[in-house]
Design an enzyme around this catalytic site. Sequence first.
Site, PDB file in Angstrom:
ATOM      1  N   SER A 124     -32.318  18.192 -30.931  1.00 36.61           N
ATOM      2  CA  SER A 124     -32.192  17.574 -29.610  1.00 36.61           C
ATOM      3  C   SER A 124     -31.178  18.350 -28.783  1.00 36.61           C
ATOM      4  O   SER A 124     -30.202  18.898 -29.321  1.00 36.61           O
ATOM      5  CB  SER A 124     -31.696  16.133 -29.796  1.00 36.61           C
ATOM      6  OG  SER A 124     -31.281  15.590 -28.574  1.00 36.61           O
ATOM      7  N   TYR A 148     -25.748   9.577 -33.630  1.00 37.73           N
ATOM      8  CA  TYR A 148     -27.118  10.099 -33.609  1.00 37.73           C
ATOM      9  C   TYR A 148     -27.093  11.620 -33.444  1.00 37.73           C
ATOM     10  O   TYR A 148     -27.717  12.367 -34.202  1.00 37.73           O
ATOM     11  CB  TYR A 148     -27.939   9.457 -32.469  1.00 37.73           C
ATOM     12  CG  TYR A 148     -29.184  10.240 -32.149  1.00 37.73           C
ATOM     13  CD1 TYR A 148     -30.264  10.231 -33.030  1.00 37.73           C
ATOM     14  CD2 TYR A 148     -29.271  11.032 -31.004  1.00 37.73           C
ATOM     15  CE1 TYR A 148     -31.394  10.990 -32.768  1.00 37.73           C
ATOM     16  CE2 TYR A 148     -30.400  11.785 -30.733  1.00 37.73           C
ATOM     17  CZ  TYR A 148     -31.458  11.756 -31.617  1.00 37.73           C
ATOM     18  OH  TYR A 148     -32.576  12.524 -31.351  1.00 37.73           O
ATOM     19  N   LYS A 152     -28.145  15.152 -35.923  1.00 38.60           N
ATOM     20  CA  LYS A 152     -28.955  16.330 -35.553  1.00 38.60           C
ATOM     21  C   LYS A 152     -28.179  17.613 -35.861  1.00 38.60           C
ATOM     22  O   LYS A 152     -28.735  18.581 -36.382  1.00 38.60           O
ATOM     23  CB  LYS A 152     -29.339  16.281 -34.072  1.00 38.60           C
ATOM     24  CG  LYS A 152     -30.288  15.165 -33.715  1.00 38.60           C
ATOM     25  CD  LYS A 152     -31.626  15.326 -34.408  1.00 38.60           C
ATOM     26  CE  LYS A 152     -32.577  14.186 -34.140  1.00 38.60           C
ATOM     27  NZ  LYS A 152     -33.705  14.140 -35.072  1.00 38.60           N
TER      28      LYS A 152
HETATM   29  P1  NAD Z   1     -40.031   7.686 -32.763  1.00 37.92           P
HETATM   30  O1  NAD Z   1     -39.048   6.670 -33.175  1.00 37.92           O
HETATM   31  O2  NAD Z   1     -41.167   7.265 -31.881  1.00 37.92           O
HETATM   32  O3  NAD Z   1     -40.636   8.431 -34.043  1.00 37.92           O
HETATM   33  C1  NAD Z   1     -39.933   8.565 -35.241  1.00 37.92           C
HETATM   34  C2  NAD Z   1     -40.838   8.038 -36.344  1.00 37.92           C
HETATM   35  O4  NAD Z   1     -40.138   8.173 -37.590  1.00 37.92           O
HETATM   36  C3  NAD Z   1     -41.179   6.558 -36.185  1.00 37.92           C
HETATM   37  O5  NAD Z   1     -42.577   6.387 -36.311  1.00 37.92           O
HETATM   38  C4  NAD Z   1     -40.433   5.863 -37.343  1.00 37.92           C
HETATM   39  O6  NAD Z   1     -41.155   4.747 -37.824  1.00 37.92           O
HETATM   40  C5  NAD Z   1     -40.346   6.996 -38.339  1.00 37.92           C
HETATM   41  N1  NAD Z   1     -39.215   6.896 -39.276  1.00 37.92           N
HETATM   42  C6  NAD Z   1     -37.898   6.682 -39.018  1.00 37.92           C
HETATM   43  N2  NAD Z   1     -37.188   6.668 -40.152  1.00 37.92           N
HETATM   44  C7  NAD Z   1     -38.069   6.885 -41.165  1.00 37.92           C
HETATM   45  C8  NAD Z   1     -37.945   6.998 -42.568  1.00 37.92           C
HETATM   46  N3  NAD Z   1     -36.782   6.841 -43.203  1.00 37.92           N
HETATM   47  N4  NAD Z   1     -39.059   7.229 -43.296  1.00 37.92           N
HETATM   48  C9  NAD Z   1     -40.267   7.370 -42.701  1.00 37.92           C
HETATM   49  N5  NAD Z   1     -40.448   7.286 -41.372  1.00 37.92           N
HETATM   50  C10 NAD Z   1     -39.351   7.051 -40.612  1.00 37.92           C
HETATM   51  O7  NAD Z   1     -39.214   8.874 -32.073  1.00 37.92           O
HETATM   52  P2  NAD Z   1     -39.730  10.131 -31.246  1.00 37.92           P
HETATM   53  O8  NAD Z   1     -39.308   9.956 -29.835  1.00 37.92           O
HETATM   54  O9  NAD Z   1     -41.134  10.410 -31.555  1.00 37.92           O
HETATM   55  O10 NAD Z   1     -38.781  11.231 -31.870  1.00 37.92           O
HETATM   56  C11 NAD Z   1     -39.199  12.023 -32.976  1.00 37.92           C
HETATM   57  C12 NAD Z   1     -38.038  12.894 -33.417  1.00 37.92           C
HETATM   58  O11 NAD Z   1     -37.615  13.676 -32.310  1.00 37.92           O
HETATM   59  C13 NAD Z   1     -36.813  12.115 -33.888  1.00 37.92           C
HETATM   60  O12 NAD Z   1     -36.226  12.823 -34.954  1.00 37.92           O
HETATM   61  C14 NAD Z   1     -35.908  12.129 -32.686  1.00 37.92           C
HETATM   62  O13 NAD Z   1     -34.556  12.034 -33.046  1.00 37.92           O
HETATM   63  C15 NAD Z   1     -36.215  13.492 -32.101  1.00 37.92           C
HETATM   64  N6  NAD Z   1     -35.925  13.587 -30.663  1.00 37.92           N
HETATM   65  C16 NAD Z   1     -36.474  12.687 -29.803  1.00 37.92           C
HETATM   66  C17 NAD Z   1     -36.165  12.763 -28.446  1.00 37.92           C
HETATM   67  C18 NAD Z   1     -36.705  11.744 -27.471  1.00 37.92           C
HETATM   68  O14 NAD Z   1     -36.151  11.619 -26.391  1.00 37.92           O
HETATM   69  N7  NAD Z   1     -37.749  11.007 -27.790  1.00 37.92           N
HETATM   70  C19 NAD Z   1     -35.336  13.777 -27.972  1.00 37.92           C
HETATM   71  C20 NAD Z   1     -34.799  14.694 -28.880  1.00 37.92           C
HETATM   72  C21 NAD Z   1     -35.109  14.589 -30.237  1.00 37.92           C
HETATM   73  C1  WQD Z   2     -31.735  10.205 -18.445  1.00 43.44           C
HETATM   74  C2  WQD Z   2     -30.941  10.014 -17.155  1.00 43.44           C
HETATM   75  C3  WQD Z   2     -29.126   8.475 -17.387  1.00 43.44           C
HETATM   76  C4  WQD Z   2     -31.611   4.952 -18.123  1.00 43.44           C
HETATM   77  C5  WQD Z   2     -31.239  10.705 -24.425  1.00 43.44           C
HETATM   78  C6  WQD Z   2     -30.457  11.079 -25.660  1.00 43.44           C
HETATM   79  C7  WQD Z   2     -30.882  12.436 -26.135  1.00 43.44           C
HETATM   80  C8  WQD Z   2     -32.381  12.527 -26.286  1.00 43.44           C
HETATM   81  C9  WQD Z   2     -33.094  12.103 -25.054  1.00 43.44           C
HETATM   82  C10 WQD Z   2     -33.074  11.764 -28.397  1.00 43.44           C
HETATM   83  C11 WQD Z   2     -29.427   9.975 -17.364  1.00 43.44           C
HETATM   84  C12 WQD Z   2     -30.149   7.940 -16.424  1.00 43.44           C
HETATM   85  C13 WQD Z   2     -31.170   6.231 -17.869  1.00 43.44           C
HETATM   86  C14 WQD Z   2     -31.411   3.942 -17.138  1.00 43.44           C
HETATM   87  C15 WQD Z   2     -30.395   5.586 -15.720  1.00 43.44           C
HETATM   88  N1  WQD Z   2     -32.812  11.582 -27.281  1.00 43.44           N
HETATM   89  N2  WQD Z   2     -30.578   6.546 -16.689  1.00 43.44           N
HETATM   90  N3  WQD Z   2     -30.818   4.316 -15.967  1.00 43.44           N
HETATM   91  O1  WQD Z   2     -29.368  10.286 -21.982  1.00 43.44           O
HETATM   92  O2  WQD Z   2     -30.483  12.411 -21.120  1.00 43.44           O
HETATM   93  O3  WQD Z   2     -30.918  11.641 -23.405  1.00 43.44           O
HETATM   94  O4  WQD Z   2     -32.648  10.794 -24.679  1.00 43.44           O
HETATM   95  O5  WQD Z   2     -33.705  11.295 -29.206  1.00 43.44           O
HETATM   96  O6  WQD Z   2     -30.249  12.658 -27.351  1.00 43.44           O
HETATM   97  O7  WQD Z   2     -29.075  11.077 -25.372  1.00 43.44           O
HETATM   98  O8  WQD Z   2     -31.887  10.367 -21.553  1.00 43.44           O
HETATM   99  O9  WQD Z   2     -33.535   8.863 -20.515  1.00 43.44           O
HETATM  100  O10 WQD Z   2     -31.415   7.881 -21.473  1.00 43.44           O
HETATM  101  O11 WQD Z   2     -31.294   9.242 -19.398  1.00 43.44           O
HETATM  102  O12 WQD Z   2     -29.861   5.872 -14.634  1.00 43.44           O
HETATM  103  O13 WQD Z   2     -31.768   2.784 -17.323  1.00 43.44           O
HETATM  104  O14 WQD Z   2     -31.295   8.739 -16.590  1.00 43.44           O
HETATM  105  O15 WQD Z   2     -27.826   8.166 -16.961  1.00 43.44           O
HETATM  106  O16 WQD Z   2     -28.838  10.583 -16.243  1.00 43.44           O
HETATM  107  P1  WQD Z   2     -30.534  11.171 -21.946  1.00 43.44           P
HETATM  108  P2  WQD Z   2     -32.079   9.007 -20.774  1.00 43.44           P
END
Ligand code: NAD
Ligand code: WQD
Length: 336
Positions: A124, A148, A152
């Site tokens: 991330s 969190y 990562k």
């Molecule tokens: P998500 O929660 O929709 O998907 C994660 C999946 O992993 C879920 O289906 C959950 O049930 C499963 N899971 C969690 N713990 C588990 C375990 N112990 N065993 C088996 N399954 C498990 O999240 P996402 O948005 O699809 O994100 C996927 C990956 O990408 C995550 O690692 C997340 O941290 C990373 N990521 C997401 C974002 C974002 O903004 N969505 C940004 C950066 C990184």
């Molecule tokens: C985006 C912008 C908020 C909600 C997070 C995690 C990151 C990654 C992606 C991983 C910011 C603003 C948000 C609201 C708002 N996740 N905001 N009102 O914080 O960039 O990243 O998600 O799994 O690790 O930190 O994403 O969508 O929360 O926020 O004004 O109700 O929107 O302040 O500027 P962020 P976000």
Amino acid sequence: MAILVTGGAGYIGSHTVIELLNEGHEVVIVDDYSNSKPEVLNRIKELSGKDFVFHEVDITDKDALKEVFKQHDLEAVIHFAGYKAVGESVAKPLMYYRNNLNGTIALMELMNEFDVKNMVFSSSATVYGMNNEAPFTEDMPLSTTNPYGTTKLFIEQFIQDQVAADPSWSAALLRYFNPIGAHESGRIGEDPNDIPNNLMPYITQVAVGKLEKLSVYGDDYDTPDGTGVRDYIHVVDLAKGHIKALESVLETRGVEAYNLGTGVGYSVLDVVKAFEAANNVEIPYQIVDRRPGDIGSGYADATKAHKVLDWAAELGIEDMCRDSWNWQNSNPNGYA
Ligand code: NAD
Ligand code: WQD
């Protein structure tokens, strides 16, 4: 040979599984449904017209995960499984360390045991911390501001150390920026439990009438309109980035980190306006205090992924807003 996708029932995982199936890969998904629902599997089959194997397994249960490694001839692992809510990780750090770190250690030990040494990991942009200036490049110093993010950073280090210890390993650390949008069919998308923490799911729930108005967290940042700037990326572009990363991992050895973003930043108010224009709906909002731990501006330098992986995002903010709304509007209660 098959690709093991941990967390493949989740938001990004489900979109990536469709791309893998479209490319002709065999897919084995493991997920414990801790943040997803079984219905997504039917939708993946419907959209791809292809079948895959699913095991309901918690990856921290190494014995159960081992059965999956025994049953399938695996070529590589795409590792999405983990908890991802920043605020929850601050309140329950040990739950995050246990799930994300123990799960990854069990997985990587089995990868060693079964000689499956190709890995694509969901990292991330949160690993760039608060002290770097955007655009972020992969070689910047890393730090985190919440448990969190720390998981990562630790997992990136686990993988770096493992590749250093065993040069037959190959891995890509994919640093996602802000994934939004949904499959253009509107059949799969992001389905958060409870009230969303992230901007786009919050906006779509305001649009569908589940939430009253958006709170914009601060308008006094050093950005053009004072609201936070982020690099939003369409989840289908992100999914395609995994295919490119997988190909590269299979062809080379060693470990590389890649930013997966568009390289373009939009403010919170830009996103609100783009959503209103794309979907002809109104999003009432109020400005409130900054959210603790937020940075003002975060967006990618996506040059490395373009040069090395031959990948670049193709979809724009209008596509992201349209597809997010199409998913929410046609599935007001998600997969329920
Ligand atoms: P998500 O929660 O929709 O998907 C994660 C999946 O992993 C879920 O289906 C959950 O049930 C499963 N899971 C969690 N713990 C588990 C375990 N112990 N065993 C088996 N399954 C498990 O999240 P996402 O948005 O699809 O994100 C996927 C990956 O990408 C995550 O690692 C997340 O941290 C990373 N990521 C997401 C974002 C974002 O903004 N969505 C940004 C950066 C990184
Ligand atoms: C985006 C912008 C908020 C909600 C997070 C995690 C990151 C990654 C992606 C991983 C910011 C603003 C948000 C609201 C708002 N996740 N905001 N009102 O914080 O960039 O990243 O998600 O799994 O690790 O930190 O994403 O969508 O929360 O926020 O004004 O109700 O929107 O302040 O500027 P962020 P976000």
